[in-house]
Scaffold this motif. Structure first.
Motif, PDB file in Angstrom:
ATOM      1  N   UNK A 198       0.854  -1.190   0.000  1.00  0.00           N
ATOM      2  CA  UNK A 198       0.000   0.000   0.000  1.00  0.00           C
ATOM      3  C   UNK A 198       0.888   1.237   0.000  1.00  0.00           C
ATOM      4  N   UNK A 199       0.465   2.243  -0.736  1.00  0.00           N
ATOM      5  CA  UNK A 199       1.226   3.489  -0.824  1.00  0.00           C
ATOM      6  C   UNK A 199       0.556   4.537   0.064  1.00  0.00           C
ATOM      7  N   UNK A 200       1.340   5.119   0.979  1.00  0.00           N
ATOM      8  CA  UNK A 200       0.793   6.024   1.983  1.00  0.00           C
ATOM      9  C   UNK A 200       1.460   7.389   1.881  1.00  0.00           C
ATOM     10  N   UNK A 201       0.644   8.434   1.899  1.00  0.00           N
ATOM     11  CA  UNK A 201       1.152   9.801   1.962  1.00  0.00           C
ATOM     12  C   UNK A 201       1.586  10.089   3.403  1.00  0.00           C
ATOM     13  N   UNK A 202       2.819  10.535   3.638  1.00  0.00           N
ATOM     14  CA  UNK A 202       3.258  10.795   5.019  1.00  0.00           C
ATOM     15  C   UNK A 202       2.416  11.832   5.747  1.00  0.00           C
ATOM     16  N   UNK A 203       1.719  12.675   5.017  1.00  0.00           N
ATOM     17  CA  UNK A 203       0.844  13.659   5.651  1.00  0.00           C
ATOM     18  C   UNK A 203      -0.354  12.996   6.315  1.00  0.00           C
ATOM     19  N   UNK A 204      -0.635  11.721   5.952  1.00  0.00           N
ATOM     20  CA  UNK A 204      -1.835  11.035   6.441  1.00  0.00           C
ATOM     21  C   UNK A 204      -1.565  10.086   7.604  1.00  0.00           C
ATOM     22  N   UNK A 205      -0.335  10.003   8.079  1.00  0.00           N
ATOM     23  CA  UNK A 205      -0.037   9.120   9.210  1.00  0.00           C
ATOM     24  C   UNK A 205      -0.534   9.763  10.495  1.00  0.00           C
ATOM     25  N   UNK A 206      -1.283   9.005  11.293  1.00  0.00           N
ATOM     26  CA  UNK A 206      -1.897   9.547  12.508  1.00  0.00           C
ATOM     27  C   UNK A 206      -1.223   9.021  13.765  1.00  0.00           C
ATOM     28  N   UNK A 207      -1.011   7.699  13.869  1.00  0.00           N
ATOM     29  CA  UNK A 207      -0.464   7.149  15.113  1.00  0.00           C
ATOM     30  C   UNK A 207       0.335   5.885  14.855  1.00  0.00           C
ATOM     31  N   UNK A 208       1.418   5.732  15.628  1.00  0.00           N
ATOM     32  CA  UNK A 208       2.206   4.500  15.656  1.00  0.00           C
ATOM     33  C   UNK A 208       2.061   3.911  17.061  1.00  0.00           C
TER      34      UNK A 208
END
Length: 219
Positions: A198-208
């Motif tokens: 899956x390709x993810x925009x870093x602006x869309x990361x919420x929580x680790x």
């Protein structure tokens, strides 16, 4: 003069100022040699050279050992990686693109910690500045939790950010879940299920989440 050497930096303090020099910077070796031979009187001059050093690359500026993209400072480990790629003739445009997208993320934690997470878990960066993560789904490409969300190749999956749990103390909660390869392969589903890139925009990361050795995230 006070000094210490960490896994990533050499840090010196004198005359009320502190200098943090990455071990990737070749001048750090000069400082370490001065400390080893007790020639600490030479360290201020070395630090002044670093502090006053400005070099303009094609996509960024290096000033005082820190990378600036479009006039804004880049977080630590990402800063060092961009310089290392540029100085070794490696393609650093994807990293700069990643940086520009990352700064659009409203989360302070994500902006300052995401790249370290990606490095630790071996997530590739795409040309556009997104990153690749992994997800296991059913043979019909539906998610394994609700069995309602279509994850077929080519589909853009999204949800409103304010519906994603931003608390890293919450192990499993609301959000789109992606992970490193090992976690996605070994902790979800069965052998009949499908592994996706899956390709993810870093602006869309919420929580680790803090558990599972920080190997998954909610986006």
């Amino acid at each position: 003069m006070n000094a210490t050497i960490t896994d990533k930096n050499v840090v010196v303090n004198f005359n009320g100022r502190t200098y943090i020099v990455s071990l990737d910077d070749p001048r750090s070796k000069e400082i370490i040699e001065c400390l080893r031979t007790k020639q600490t009187d030479k360290i201020p001059e070395i630090c002044d050279r670093i502090h006053n050093y400005v070099k303009k690359f094609d996509l960024f500026e290096l000033k005082d050992g820190v990378v600036y993209v479009d006039g804004e400072q880049v977080p630590g480990i990402l800063s060092s990686k961009i310089v290392k790629f540029a100085e070794n003739g490696l393609p650093h445009q994807p990293l700069v693109n990643f940086c520009k997208k990352l700064r659009l993320n409203p989360s302070y934690r994500s902006v300052n910690q995401l790249f370290s997470f990606l490095e630790k878990n071996d997530h590739p960066i795409t040309e556009s500045g997104n990153f690749i993560a992994y997800k296991k789904v059913g043979s019909d490409f539906k998610d394994l939790h609700s069995r309602t969300m279509d994850n077929s190749p080519g589909v853009t999956v999204s949800m409103q950010r304010n519906k994603v749990d931003e608390n890293p103390q919450q192990t499993c909660s609301y959000g789109l879940h992606v992970a490193n390869w090992d976690y996605a392969y070994n902790h979800y589903g069965s052998n009949s299920d499908v592994m996706l890139e899956v390709e993810v925009n870093p602006a869309d990361v919420v929580a680790v989440p803090n558990d599972y050795n920080q190997s998954k995230m909610r986006v």
